[in-house]
Design a protein around this motif. Structure first.
Motif, PDB file in Angstrom:
ATOM      1  N   ARG A   8       0.828  -1.210   0.000  1.00 22.34           N
ATOM      2  CA  ARG A   8       0.000   0.000   0.000  1.00 22.34           C
ATOM      3  C   ARG A   8       0.858   1.254   0.000  1.00 22.34           C
ATOM      4  O   ARG A   8       0.498   2.259  -0.631  1.00 22.34           O
ATOM      5  CB  ARG A   8      -0.948  -0.009   1.212  1.00 22.34           C
ATOM      6  N   TRP A   9       1.988   1.220   0.692  1.00 28.30           N
ATOM      7  CA  TRP A   9       2.882   2.384   0.693  1.00 28.30           C
ATOM      8  C   TRP A   9       3.437   2.647  -0.703  1.00 28.30           C
ATOM      9  O   TRP A   9       3.504   3.793  -1.147  1.00 28.30           O
ATOM     10  CB  TRP A   9       4.030   2.169   1.677  1.00 28.30           C
ATOM     11  N   ILE A  10       3.844   1.571  -1.388  1.00 26.20           N
ATOM     12  CA  ILE A  10       4.362   1.741  -2.749  1.00 26.20           C
ATOM     13  C   ILE A  10       3.292   2.339  -3.653  1.00 26.20           C
ATOM     14  O   ILE A  10       3.551   3.261  -4.438  1.00 26.20           O
ATOM     15  CB  ILE A  10       4.850   0.399  -3.321  1.00 26.20           C
ATOM     16  N   GLN A  11       2.067   1.826  -3.548  1.00 23.46           N
ATOM     17  CA  GLN A  11       0.984   2.320  -4.390  1.00 23.46           C
ATOM     18  C   GLN A  11       0.648   3.783  -4.100  1.00 23.46           C
ATOM     19  O   GLN A  11       0.240   4.528  -4.997  1.00 23.46           O
ATOM     20  CB  GLN A  11      -0.266   1.454  -4.195  1.00 23.46           C
ATOM     21  N   SER A  12       0.816   4.204  -2.868  1.00 20.75           N
ATOM     22  CA  SER A  12       0.488   5.584  -2.486  1.00 20.75           C
ATOM     23  C   SER A  12       1.618   6.557  -2.795  1.00 20.75           C
ATOM     24  O   SER A  12       1.385   7.660  -3.306  1.00 20.75           O
ATOM     25  CB  SER A  12       0.163   5.656  -0.991  1.00 20.75           C
ATOM     26  N   TYR A  13       2.856   6.152  -2.497  1.00 21.53           N
ATOM     27  CA  TYR A  13       3.954   7.103  -2.516  1.00 21.53           C
ATOM     28  C   TYR A  13       4.794   7.087  -3.790  1.00 21.53           C
ATOM     29  O   TYR A  13       5.459   8.081  -4.093  1.00 21.53           O
ATOM     30  CB  TYR A  13       4.859   6.884  -1.304  1.00 21.53           C
ATOM     31  N   ALA A  14       4.798   5.985  -4.542  1.00 22.79           N
ATOM     32  CA  ALA A  14       5.609   5.944  -5.769  1.00 22.79           C
ATOM     33  C   ALA A  14       5.164   6.993  -6.787  1.00 22.79           C
ATOM     34  O   ALA A  14       6.002   7.726  -7.324  1.00 22.79           O
ATOM     35  CB  ALA A  14       5.598   4.538  -6.371  1.00 22.79           C
ATOM     36  N   PRO A  15       3.843   7.121  -7.090  1.00 20.93           N
ATOM     37  CA  PRO A  15       3.447   8.178  -8.028  1.00 20.93           C
ATOM     38  C   PRO A  15       3.734   9.579  -7.501  1.00 20.93           C
ATOM     39  O   PRO A  15       4.095  10.475  -8.264  1.00 20.93           O
ATOM     40  CB  PRO A  15       1.926   7.953  -8.183  1.00 20.93           C
ATOM     41  N   GLU A  16       3.602   9.762  -6.181  1.00 17.65           N
ATOM     42  CA  GLU A  16       3.885  11.068  -5.595  1.00 17.65           C
ATOM     43  C   GLU A  16       5.375  11.384  -5.684  1.00 17.65           C
ATOM     44  O   GLU A  16       5.766  12.530  -5.943  1.00 17.65           O
ATOM     45  CB  GLU A  16       3.429  11.085  -4.133  1.00 17.65           C
ATOM     46  N   LEU A  17       6.208  10.369  -5.499  1.00 15.31           N
ATOM     47  CA  LEU A  17       7.651  10.562  -5.630  1.00 15.31           C
ATOM     48  C   LEU A  17       8.010  10.984  -7.049  1.00 15.31           C
ATOM     49  O   LEU A  17       8.859  11.856  -7.254  1.00 15.31           O
ATOM     50  CB  LEU A  17       8.374   9.260  -5.258  1.00 15.31           C
ATOM     51  N   LYS A  18       7.340  10.390  -8.033  1.00  9.95           N
ATOM     52  CA  LYS A  18       7.593  10.757  -9.431  1.00  9.95           C
ATOM     53  C   LYS A  18       7.292  12.229  -9.681  1.00  9.95           C
ATOM     54  O   LYS A  18       8.044  12.920 -10.380  1.00  9.95           O
ATOM     55  CB  LYS A  18       6.720   9.898 -10.350  1.00  9.95           C
ATOM     56  N   GLU A  19       6.211  12.734  -9.091  1.00  8.34           N
ATOM     57  CA  GLU A  19       5.838  14.139  -9.289  1.00  8.34           C
ATOM     58  C   GLU A  19       6.809  15.079  -8.572  1.00  8.34           C
ATOM     59  O   GLU A  19       7.200  16.110  -9.119  1.00  8.34           O
ATOM     60  CB  GLU A  19       4.413  14.384  -8.781  1.00  8.34           C
ATOM     61  N   ARG A  20       7.204  14.728  -7.368  1.00  6.83           N
ATOM     62  CA  ARG A  20       8.051  15.624  -6.582  1.00  6.83           C
ATOM     63  C   ARG A  20       9.493  15.681  -7.078  1.00  6.83           C
ATOM     64  O   ARG A  20      10.209  16.638  -6.801  1.00  6.83           O
ATOM     65  CB  ARG A  20       8.028  15.193  -5.111  1.00  6.83           C
ATOM     66  N   ILE A  21       9.906  14.665  -7.809  1.00  7.71           N
ATOM     67  CA  ILE A  21      11.302  14.618  -8.246  1.00  7.71           C
ATOM     68  C   ILE A  21      11.511  15.398  -9.541  1.00  7.71           C
ATOM     69  O   ILE A  21      12.645  15.744  -9.892  1.00  7.71           O
ATOM     70  CB  ILE A  21      11.742  13.150  -8.406  1.00  7.71           C
ATOM     71  N   ALA A  46       0.274  -1.838 -11.729  1.00 12.28           N
ATOM     72  CA  ALA A  46       1.495  -1.873 -12.544  1.00 12.28           C
ATOM     73  C   ALA A  46       1.989  -0.460 -12.832  1.00 12.28           C
ATOM     74  O   ALA A  46       3.190  -0.175 -12.730  1.00 12.28           O
ATOM     75  CB  ALA A  46       1.219  -2.618 -13.848  1.00 12.28           C
ATOM     76  N   ARG A  47       1.081   0.441 -13.196  1.00 12.16           N
ATOM     77  CA  ARG A  47       1.483   1.803 -13.569  1.00 12.16           C
ATOM     78  C   ARG A  47       2.123   2.524 -12.392  1.00 12.16           C
ATOM     79  O   ARG A  47       3.149   3.197 -12.544  1.00 12.16           O
ATOM     80  CB  ARG A  47       0.262   2.585 -14.067  1.00 12.16           C
ATOM     81  N   ARG A  48       1.550   2.371 -11.197  1.00 12.39           N
ATOM     82  CA  ARG A  48       2.113   3.057 -10.016  1.00 12.39           C
ATOM     83  C   ARG A  48       3.470   2.471  -9.640  1.00 12.39           C
ATOM     84  O   ARG A  48       4.408   3.212  -9.321  1.00 12.39           O
ATOM     85  CB  ARG A  48       1.136   2.949  -8.850  1.00 12.39           C
ATOM     86  N   THR A  49       3.577   1.145  -9.655  1.00 12.49           N
ATOM     87  CA  THR A  49       4.844   0.513  -9.283  1.00 12.49           C
ATOM     88  C   THR A  49       5.936   0.849 -10.292  1.00 12.49           C
ATOM     89  O   THR A  49       7.083   1.147  -9.917  1.00 12.49           O
ATOM     90  CB  THR A  49       4.668  -1.015  -9.183  1.00 12.49           C
ATOM     91  N   LEU A  50       5.595   0.816 -11.577  1.00  5.71           N
ATOM     92  CA  LEU A  50       6.574   1.158 -12.611  1.00  5.71           C
ATOM     93  C   LEU A  50       7.045   2.600 -12.490  1.00  5.71           C
ATOM     94  O   LEU A  50       8.207   2.910 -12.776  1.00  5.71           O
ATOM     95  CB  LEU A  50       5.977   0.913 -13.995  1.00  5.71           C
ATOM     96  N   ALA A  51       6.151   3.481 -12.049  1.00  4.45           N
ATOM     97  CA  ALA A  51       6.552   4.872 -11.819  1.00  4.45           C
ATOM     98  C   ALA A  51       7.665   4.937 -10.776  1.00  4.45           C
ATOM     99  O   ALA A  51       8.641   5.677 -10.929  1.00  4.45           O
ATOM    100  CB  ALA A  51       5.348   5.700 -11.373  1.00  4.45           C
ATOM    101  N   GLY A  52       7.529   4.136  -9.719  1.00  2.00           N
ATOM    102  CA  GLY A  52       8.574   4.091  -8.697  1.00  2.00           C
ATOM    103  C   GLY A  52       9.869   3.500  -9.220  1.00  2.00           C
ATOM    104  O   GLY A  52      10.958   4.003  -8.914  1.00  2.00           O
ATOM    105  N   TYR A  53       9.767   2.431 -10.025  1.00  2.26           N
ATOM    106  CA  TYR A  53      10.968   1.837 -10.627  1.00  2.26           C
ATOM    107  C   TYR A  53      11.722   2.870 -11.469  1.00  2.26           C
ATOM    108  O   TYR A  53      12.951   2.973 -11.401  1.00  2.26           O
ATOM    109  CB  TYR A  53      10.587   0.675 -11.535  1.00  2.26           C
ATOM    110  N   GLU A  54      10.980   3.618 -12.273  1.00  4.68           N
ATOM    111  CA  GLU A  54      11.614   4.589 -13.170  1.00  4.68           C
ATOM    112  C   GLU A  54      12.252   5.737 -12.396  1.00  4.68           C
ATOM    113  O   GLU A  54      13.315   6.237 -12.769  1.00  4.68           O
ATOM    114  CB  GLU A  54      10.590   5.122 -14.174  1.00  4.68           C
TER     115      GLU A  54
END
Length: 238
Positions: A32-45, A175-183
């Motif tokens: 759940r943390w990955i799903q919540s924070y990975a897309p947010e990390l992509k935006e903030r970076i 998949a889309r949220r997790t891949l955002a974190g991977y990238e």
């Protein structure tokens, strides 16, 4: 969270690693943390990314979502720096056009001089439509040459290596949220962030903590990990 996005491990592996360090957290909570924070990390970076150059290498690979193949469009520049990605259920001109529009809309990208792709017939059609719409520089040159795309094809391995332990994804949005974190973490490890070395794990951990306004204490890393996701919106400690 960065550990899962950087290394080929499962959520259960990470649960055991944290338990060994005295942190009791369930693998479902980590998911759940990955799903919540990975897309947010992509935006903030995004504001911290340097501009890409004008030579793009574009290709698509596939990932399994619910047992079906989905297509992951990815682009890097001639230095191997990640430009953008897009997960699509289809591999056609419309998907390619959507990917280019997304990539061109990022603050760190420039209108490319050359776009190198493989022999996929969807790319010329997508490029022509973008030029007609005025979204792409009309002097941008499309090169369909497979061997020149080795840079992005080799870069696909990073994603494949991370996806493999989980045997695919359970849903498209997952998949889309997790891949955002991977990238995002791939960009960090490539050294794409200003003033952050790709091999400096401590600096990366502090940088990510500061992005979420979490007090970063050097004593917590790497000896003891204090999971502060619940405090992500609290003001930074003095």
């Amino acid at each position: 969270m960065p550990w899962y996005l950087m290394f080929p491990i499962t959520y259960r592996d990470l649960e055991m690693m944290l338990a060994d360090r005295g942190v009791d957290v369930a693998h479902t909570t980590l998911f759940r943390w990955i799903q919540s924070y990975a897309p947010e990390l992509k935006e903030r970076i995004r504001p911290h990314l340097p501009p890409s150059n004008g030579s793009w290498r574009v290709d698509e690979t596939y990932v399994r979502v619910k047992g079906c193949c989905m297509y992951l469009y990815r682009a890097v520049d001639s230095r191997g720096q990640t430009i953008d990605f897009l997960l699509s259920a289809k591999r056609d001109a419309e998907a390619a056009k959507r990917f280019f529009r997304k990539a061109l809309g990022q603050p760190h990208t420039v209108n490319p001089r050359t776009i190198t792709v493989d022999k996929n017939p969807a790319y010329p059609c997508a490029i022509e439509r973008l030029k007609k719409d005025g979204k792409l520089w009309r002097f941008s040159r499309l090169r369909q040459c497979k061997f020149l795309n080795n840079i992005v094809e080799q870069d696909h391995r990073r994603v494949k290596r991370l996806v493999r332990p989980g045997l695919g994804f359970g849903g498209f949005h997952t998949a889309r949220r997790t891949l955002a974190g991977y990238e995002v973490m791939a960009r960090v490890r490539k050294g794409q962030l200003r003033r952050i070395d790709g091999r400096d794990m401590r600096a990366q951990a502090i940088f990510i903590a500061e992005l979420f306004q979490v007090a970063a204490r050097s004593a917590c890393y790497p000896g003891q990990l204090r999971l502060a996701a619940s405090s992500a919106t609290q003001p930074r400690a003095a």
